[in-house]
Write a protein that holds these residues in place. Structure first.
Motif, PDB file in Angstrom:
ATOM      1  N   PHE A  65     -11.081   6.845   2.810  1.00 54.84           N
ATOM      2  CA  PHE A  65     -10.895   7.274   1.520  1.00 54.84           C
ATOM      3  C   PHE A  65     -11.395   8.508   0.949  1.00 54.84           C
ATOM      4  O   PHE A  65     -10.809   9.134   0.177  1.00 54.84           O
ATOM      5  CB  PHE A  65     -11.460   5.961   0.736  1.00 54.84           C
ATOM      6  CG  PHE A  65     -10.482   4.515   0.598  1.00 54.84           C
ATOM      7  CD1 PHE A  65      -9.275   4.778  -0.031  1.00 54.84           C
ATOM      8  CD2 PHE A  65     -10.813   3.632   1.198  1.00 54.84           C
ATOM      9  CE1 PHE A  65      -8.508   3.682  -0.399  1.00 54.84           C
ATOM     10  CE2 PHE A  65      -9.871   2.357   1.146  1.00 54.84           C
ATOM     11  CZ  PHE A  65      -8.883   2.438   0.404  1.00 54.84           C
TER      12      PHE A  65
ATOM     13  N   LEU B 210      -5.511   3.123   7.117  1.00 55.56           N
ATOM     14  CA  LEU B 210      -6.465   2.074   6.731  1.00 55.56           C
ATOM     15  C   LEU B 210      -6.157   0.674   7.436  1.00 55.56           C
ATOM     16  O   LEU B 210      -7.288   0.133   7.957  1.00 55.56           O
ATOM     17  CB  LEU B 210      -6.437   2.053   5.236  1.00 55.56           C
ATOM     18  CG  LEU B 210      -6.913   3.335   4.440  1.00 55.56           C
ATOM     19  CD1 LEU B 210      -6.252   3.049   2.979  1.00 55.56           C
ATOM     20  CD2 LEU B 210      -8.357   3.175   4.226  1.00 55.56           C
TER      21      LEU B 210
ATOM     22  N   GLU C 248     -14.311   3.783   4.409  1.00 58.47           N
ATOM     23  CA  GLU C 248     -14.930   4.709   3.609  1.00 58.47           C
ATOM     24  C   GLU C 248     -14.562   6.061   3.857  1.00 58.47           C
ATOM     25  O   GLU C 248     -14.251   6.911   2.949  1.00 58.47           O
ATOM     26  CB  GLU C 248     -16.431   4.613   3.180  1.00 58.47           C
ATOM     27  CG  GLU C 248     -17.106   3.253   3.093  1.00 58.47           C
ATOM     28  CD  GLU C 248     -16.648   2.798   1.778  1.00 58.47           C
ATOM     29  OE1 GLU C 248     -16.416   3.972   0.598  1.00 58.47           O
ATOM     30  OE2 GLU C 248     -16.047   1.913   1.507  1.00 58.47           O
TER      31      GLU C 248
ATOM     32  N   THR D   2       0.656  -1.228   0.097  1.00 57.66           N
ATOM     33  CA  THR D   2      -0.231  -0.041   0.048  1.00 57.66           C
ATOM     34  C   THR D   2       0.879   1.279   0.167  1.00 57.66           C
ATOM     35  O   THR D   2       0.513   2.286  -0.802  1.00 57.66           O
ATOM     36  CB  THR D   2      -0.802  -0.190   1.078  1.00 57.66           C
ATOM     37  OG1 THR D   2      -1.725  -1.280   1.114  1.00 57.66           O
ATOM     38  CG2 THR D   2      -1.843   1.219   1.330  1.00 57.66           C
TER      39      THR D   2
ATOM     40  N   ILE E 108      -5.933   5.134  -6.509  1.00 59.56           N
ATOM     41  CA  ILE E 108      -7.092   5.132  -5.179  1.00 59.56           C
ATOM     42  C   ILE E 108      -8.118   4.098  -5.486  1.00 59.56           C
ATOM     43  O   ILE E 108      -8.352   3.358  -4.599  1.00 59.56           O
ATOM     44  CB  ILE E 108      -7.589   6.486  -4.931  1.00 59.56           C
ATOM     45  CG1 ILE E 108      -6.355   7.403  -4.558  1.00 59.56           C
ATOM     46  CG2 ILE E 108      -8.653   6.662  -3.810  1.00 59.56           C
ATOM     47  CD1 ILE E 108      -7.070   8.687  -4.214  1.00 59.56           C
TER      48      ILE E 108
ATOM     49  N   TYR F 244      -2.175   7.336   5.020  1.00 63.23           N
ATOM     50  CA  TYR F 244      -3.378   6.666   4.885  1.00 63.23           C
ATOM     51  C   TYR F 244      -3.270   5.245   4.831  1.00 63.23           C
ATOM     52  O   TYR F 244      -4.067   4.452   5.233  1.00 63.23           O
ATOM     53  CB  TYR F 244      -3.943   7.196   3.596  1.00 63.23           C
ATOM     54  CG  TYR F 244      -4.940   8.585   4.096  1.00 63.23           C
ATOM     55  CD1 TYR F 244      -6.124   8.425   4.752  1.00 63.23           C
ATOM     56  CD2 TYR F 244      -4.500   9.588   3.726  1.00 63.23           C
ATOM     57  CE1 TYR F 244      -6.789   9.702   5.337  1.00 63.23           C
ATOM     58  CE2 TYR F 244      -4.734  10.821   4.172  1.00 63.23           C
ATOM     59  CZ  TYR F 244      -6.319  10.802   4.791  1.00 63.23           C
ATOM     60  OH  TYR F 244      -6.609  12.152   5.154  1.00 63.23           O
TER      61      TYR F 244
ATOM     62  N   GLU G  48      -9.413  11.278  -0.773  1.00 64.83           N
ATOM     63  CA  GLU G  48      -9.554  11.845  -2.202  1.00 64.83           C
ATOM     64  C   GLU G  48      -9.882  13.267  -2.020  1.00 64.83           C
ATOM     65  O   GLU G  48      -9.442  14.122  -2.831  1.00 64.83           O
ATOM     66  CB  GLU G  48     -10.928  11.216  -2.532  1.00 64.83           C
ATOM     67  CG  GLU G  48     -10.715   9.834  -3.253  1.00 64.83           C
ATOM     68  CD  GLU G  48     -11.837   9.066  -3.496  1.00 64.83           C
ATOM     69  OE1 GLU G  48     -11.903   8.482  -4.552  1.00 64.83           O
ATOM     70  OE2 GLU G  48     -12.950   9.268  -2.921  1.00 64.83           O
TER      71      GLU G  48
ATOM     72  N   ARG H 107      -8.872   0.895  -3.113  1.00 63.58           N
ATOM     73  CA  ARG H 107     -10.092   0.683  -2.601  1.00 63.58           C
ATOM     74  C   ARG H 107     -10.526  -0.618  -2.670  1.00 63.58           C
ATOM     75  O   ARG H 107     -10.970  -1.542  -1.683  1.00 63.58           O
ATOM     76  CB  ARG H 107     -11.123   1.611  -3.135  1.00 63.58           C
ATOM     77  CG  ARG H 107     -11.846   2.809  -2.612  1.00 63.58           C
ATOM     78  CD  ARG H 107     -13.100   3.127  -3.040  1.00 63.58           C
ATOM     79  NE  ARG H 107     -13.850   4.234  -2.352  1.00 63.58           N
ATOM     80  CZ  ARG H 107     -13.509   5.423  -2.435  1.00 63.58           C
ATOM     81  NH1 ARG H 107     -12.911   5.676  -3.452  1.00 63.58           N
ATOM     82  NH2 ARG H 107     -14.126   6.097  -1.578  1.00 63.58           N
TER      83      ARG H 107
END
Ligand code: ASP
Ligand code: MG
Length: 418
Positions: free
Chosen positions: A91, A122, A88, A40, A63, A118, A95, A67
């Motif tokens: 993300f 995550l 969610e 990642t 991205i 991130y 974005e 996801r």
């Protein structure tokens, strides 16, 4: 308190996360540090490059792939197509950040840190949710708020004194004795996100262990323990049962990918043992690193790849060493370039350094400062501790060897990659 650290490879899929849960078992009074899942961080570096080059398609594509990758792990863990709101939300935040940021070159490293963080946000979010779902109540810790770092991006050091009260307060809030925090990230005094250097999660775990006076730290890896060489490169590698801090720091510095070089100091300062253990089998002993272990007896071979050899000479022929050392090194430090090996003669200073995106800028700056600089690419640095005649002849001789530096016990060889 104990500290466990799981790297990206150990949580690259749902089986890895289930295995993490199994390894934790009913252990409590445990702080778990986790890296970003699989590759990642590399993908997020490409998101950053997309921002840098205003390449919206690249950003969107990377991205979307991230996801799908994380959603796949979640679905597999929950055995159903589940959407976790907190995932969610991360993300969406990422974005929004990329879409809303005007790229400024002087802030490149701050943008980089915000984006790549991130990965760990995550992974820890998914793992914390999964552990709770599987019956292991825990507390998710936001390390951006608990690790106060220096005001420097991409390779920040943690300010242990400033961080201690923050981390201790977060732990005191409870969490059934099980805590899940991100490796690799922290927060600068100005509130922006910082990262601690690639592969920096080991260092995070060591700082947590230091601050919380842990009884031990364990790094769960995809190897049985520390070997005397990388078996992919040196076929007769053997496992080492015990290492002391000093040997470990030398090995890590020479490029052995056991542990991040910054990891040892926080542990050594409080005499906390570090276990390197195979995540596939909790019964295997792995390798223990601690203060009193005897020096190792087998030769140790460490290959640091992706090196560049810079040869610097003062244009007016003045003796580089006597007059220019300080200015050369402070210039390199400005570009985050560290010398892995230094070699000097009357007028030349040769430095073996990691390949990086800053090298050409540094060379330009050195030239402007009055130096001639030669760059030899595609190099590697081989360190052999405890070399034998046979190893000497096999590795330290031949036309591909550019520099060879030897003491009685250790030889370091800069050579052209084959
Ligand atoms: N995720 C970060 C990296 O890949 C930190 C780590 O893995 O330790 O560099
Ligand atoms: Mg990683």
């Amino acid at each position: 308190m104990k500290v466990y650290k799981f790297g990206g490879a150990s949580v690259r899929n749902a089986d890895g996360v289930r295995n993490l849960h199994r390894l934790i078992g009913d252990e409590r009074n445990l702080f778990v540090i986790v890296s970003a899942m699989g590759k990642t961080t590399n993908a997020l570096e490409r998101v950053f490059e997309g921002l840098q080059k205003s390449d919206r398609a690249l950003v969107a594509e990377e991205i979307a792939a991230l996801r799908a990758y994380h959603a796949g792990i979640v679905d597999d863990l929950w055995h159903a197509p589940v959407r976790l709101e907190c995932v969610e939300a991360l993300f969406a935040e990422l974005e929004r950040y990329v879409a809303g940021t005007v790229y400024r070159p002087e802030e490149a490293e701050a943008h980089y840190d915000t984006i790549v963080a991130y990965g760990e946000l995550l992974s820890t979010t998914i793992i914390s949710e999964y552990l709770a779902h599987a019956g292991s109540a825990n507390r998710w810790i936001d390390m951006r708020r608990c690790f106060r770092t220096e005001q420097r991006h991409k390779d920040a050091a943690v300010d242990i004194e400033a961080s201690a009260p923050l981390l201790r307060a977060a732990v005191a809030e409870g969490g059934e004795g099980l805590f899940v925090g991100q490796g690799f990230i922290g927060g600068a005094p100005d509130g922006t996100t910082t990262t601690l250097g690639r592969e920096g999660s080991d260092y995070s775990a060591a700082v947590v262990a230091h601050i919380l006076d842990a009884e031990s730290m364990s790094v769960w890896k995809d190897v049985d323990g520390v070997l005397n060489a990388d078996p992919k490169i040196f076929p007769d590698a053997v496992q080492i049962a015990e290492l002391n801090y000093l040997d470990t720091i030398e090995l890590a510095y020479s490029g052995a990918q056991i542990i991040h070089p910054k990891t040892i100091k926080p542990l050594q300062n409080k005499n906390i043992p570090l276990y390197v253990r195979p995540f596939g089998d909790k019964r295997k002993p792995g390798t223990v690193i601690r203060g009193m272990s005897a020096p190792v007896e087998v030769p140790i071979l460490i290959l640091k790849k992706s090196q560049v050899l810079l040869t610097i000479r003062s244009r007016d022929f003045s003796f580089v060493l006597e007059e220019k050392f300080a200015s050369i090194f402070s210039l390199l430090e400005r570009f985050r370039i560290k010398a892995n090996l230094i070699h000097n003669s009357a007028v030349n200073l040769s430095l073996c350094v990691d390949e990086s995106w800053h090298i050409d800028e540094a060379i330009r700056a050195l030239r402007e400062a009055g130096f001639d600089v030669m760059k030899a690419e595609r190099m590697e640095l081989l360190t052999i501790r405890g070399y034998t005649d046979e190893l000497w002849h096999r590795y330290a001789c031949g036309p591909q060897v550019f520099i060879r530096q030897a003491t009685q016990s250790t030889v370091r060889i800069v050579r052209k990659r084959e």
